[in-house]
Enzyme design. Structure first.
Site, short mmCIF file in Angstrom:
data_model
loop_
_atom_site.label_atom_id
_atom_site.label_comp_id
_atom_site.label_asym_id
_atom_site.label_seq_id
_atom_site.Cartn_x
_atom_site.Cartn_y
_atom_site.Cartn_z
CB THR A 95 27.88 -29.59 43.14
OG1 THR A 95 28.50 -28.46 42.55
CG2 THR A 95 28.31 -29.72 44.60
CE LYS A 170 30.48 -26.20 44.02
NZ LYS A 170 30.59 -24.73 44.06
CE LYS A 238 23.14 -30.06 44.25
NZ LYS A 238 24.40 -29.76 43.55
N1 LIG Z 1 24.41 -22.08 39.35
C1 LIG Z 1 25.56 -21.96 39.99
O1 LIG Z 1 25.95 -20.85 40.41
C2 LIG Z 1 26.45 -23.14 40.22
C3 LIG Z 1 25.98 -24.44 40.15
N2 LIG Z 1 26.84 -25.48 40.41
C4 LIG Z 1 26.38 -26.85 40.31
O2 LIG Z 1 26.30 -27.13 38.92
C5 LIG Z 1 25.21 -28.04 38.64
C6 LIG Z 1 24.26 -27.38 37.65
O3 LIG Z 1 23.78 -26.18 38.22
P1 LIG Z 1 22.82 -25.17 37.42
O4 LIG Z 1 23.23 -25.09 36.02
O5 LIG Z 1 22.75 -23.95 38.24
O6 LIG Z 1 21.44 -25.96 37.54
P2 LIG Z 1 20.11 -25.83 36.70
O7 LIG Z 1 19.03 -26.22 37.64
O8 LIG Z 1 20.03 -24.53 36.01
O9 LIG Z 1 20.29 -26.97 35.57
C7 LIG Z 1 20.23 -28.32 35.91
C8 LIG Z 1 20.48 -29.18 34.69
O10 LIG Z 1 20.35 -30.56 35.07
C9 LIG Z 1 19.41 -31.18 34.19
N3 LIG Z 1 18.71 -32.26 34.89
C10 LIG Z 1 18.06 -32.20 36.06
N4 LIG Z 1 17.58 -33.42 36.39
C11 LIG Z 1 17.91 -34.25 35.38
C12 LIG Z 1 17.71 -35.64 35.15
N5 LIG Z 1 17.06 -36.42 36.02
N6 LIG Z 1 18.21 -36.17 34.02
C13 LIG Z 1 18.89 -35.39 33.13
N7 LIG Z 1 19.12 -34.08 33.30
C14 LIG Z 1 18.64 -33.52 34.42
C15 LIG Z 1 18.47 -30.06 33.77
O11 LIG Z 1 17.76 -30.42 32.61
P3 LIG Z 1 16.35 -29.73 32.24
O12 LIG Z 1 16.71 -28.47 31.52
O13 LIG Z 1 15.66 -30.71 31.38
O14 LIG Z 1 15.63 -29.47 33.53
C16 LIG Z 1 19.49 -28.95 33.54
O15 LIG Z 1 20.16 -29.13 32.32
C17 LIG Z 1 24.59 -28.33 40.01
O16 LIG Z 1 25.17 -29.51 40.50
C18 LIG Z 1 25.01 -27.14 40.87
O17 LIG Z 1 25.04 -27.45 42.23
C19 LIG Z 1 28.17 -25.28 40.70
C20 LIG Z 1 28.67 -24.02 40.76
C21 LIG Z 1 27.84 -22.85 40.56
O1 LIG Z 2 28.17 -23.53 43.76
C1 LIG Z 2 28.02 -22.34 43.68
C2 LIG Z 2 29.10 -21.38 43.54
O2 LIG Z 2 28.83 -20.16 43.46
O3 LIG Z 2 30.27 -21.82 43.50
#
Ligand SMILES: NC(=O)C1=CN([C@@H]2O[C@H](COP(=O)(O)OP(=O)(O)OC[C@H]3O[C@@H](n4cnc5c(N)ncnc54)[C@H](OP(=O)(O)O)[C@@H]3O)[C@@H](O)[C@H]2O)C=CC1
Ligand SMILES: O=CC(=O)O
Length: 289
Positions: A95, A170, A238
């Protein structure tokens, strides 16, 4: 079909696992490389860098935390851009804001690669069970080629046209979701403080016109102060911030979202950022006479 997957957080781990379980060959990369090991047990290969993954796979998916992460994985040393080109597809499912997505799209397509943004609606459990809603925009040919993967990851895919439209959709959805969560938390606190049983409130809500899976799924846990993260609060904040910026650009007044954003910001400042976004309830519980 061989797929690369960059980012194994809450969502990326569940999504790549799903692809593996459904017969895809998957090569994974994560900034913290040790997080790849669990996927390897289920048959994944590891790429040491995003560039290595793209070199190996025709199609690479990314699921990263925010715009800074999405840009870094593409543009930094050993990033996606070093190996993209003709015959390579890149799908960013993170996102982010439309500007970030457009910047990535321009860079990929200027090297001859194909780009699709495809953020998702749906959280940890829908990611685990392949029930996400996919909001794709960009290269239509790449969208069509990716349908077998989208069919595994989601229950429905939308193609929304030009790059930016997926990100906008989104952000609008998550702006509404954050505002609703904030109002729901206020309602739980108000019911309790005014002498009602908040469990009765949940039962009544579930039978009425505003019944929804979020109240039903998260309400009972919130009443026990259980905020085990499915959607981390820092990501909801965010999304509120990016949605408010979209409102600024389009001169849309959003006082409800702005107030909700303040609550999420306050929750982050109290150290709740890594808990579920429903933990915004805690800051509303703190307000007393
Ligand atoms: N969780 C949810 O319910 C939902 C989330 N989303 C969106 O999906 C995306 C991922 O969410 P989610 O999985 O929950 O997040 P997490 O915080 O669990 O995971 C984030 C990921 O991004 C990586 N990351 C962060 N910073 C960097 C960087 N500078 N360079 C490379 N990799 C990086 C992390 O790596 P590392 O492991 O090394 O920290 C990790 O793999 C977000 O944009 C979120 O808004 C969308 C729908 C639902
Ligand atoms: O981004 C979060 C979700 O639940 O969709």
């Amino acid at each position: 079909m061989e797929v690369g997957f960059l980012g194994l957080g809450i969502m990326g781990k569940a999504m790549s696992m799903n692809l593996l379980k459904n017969g895809f060959k998957v090569t994974v990369w994560n900034r913290t490389l040790s997080k790849c090991n669990e996927l390897v047990e289920f048959g994944a290969s590891i790429g040491e860098t995003p560039a290595q993954v793209v070199k190996k796979c025709k199609l690479t998916i990314a699921m990263l935390s925010d715009p800074a992460a999405a840009l870094s994985v593409v543009f930094d040393k050993d990033g996606v851009l070093e190996q993209t080109g003709s015959g390579k597809g890149y799908i960013d499912m993170s996102t982010v804001d439309p500007e970030t997505s457009s910047k990535i799209s321009q860079a990929i397509t200027s090297k001859g690669g194909a780009f699709l943004e495809a953020p998702v609606s749906g959280s940890k459990q829908p990611a685990e069970t392949g029930q996400l809603v996919i909001l794709a925009a960009g290269d239509k040919g790449l969208y069509e080629e990716s349908i077998p993967a989208f069919d595994v990851l989601g229950k429905k895919s939308f193609f929304l046209g030009q790059v930016g439209n997926g990100a906008k959709m989104k952000l609008v959805i998550n702006m509404i979701m954050g505002s609703v969560m904030s109002a729901f938390s206020e309602g739980l606190v108000l019911s309790e403080r005014s002498g009602l049983n908040p469990h009765d409130l949940l039962d009544v809500l579930d039978l009425g016109a505003i019944a929804n899976p979020m109240f039903k799924g998260k309400g009972p846990a919130m009443l026990k102060s259980n905020y085990s993260p499915a959607f981390p609060l820092k990501h909801q904040q965010k999304d509120m911030r990016l949605a408010l910026a979209l409102g600024d650009e389009n001169a849309v007044s959003m006082p409800v979202a702005a107030a909700a954003n303040e609550s999420f910001k306050k929750a982050r400042s109290m150290g709740l950022g890594d808990l579920d976004f429903s933990s915004v309830h805690e800051i509303l519980k703190m307000t007393k006479d």
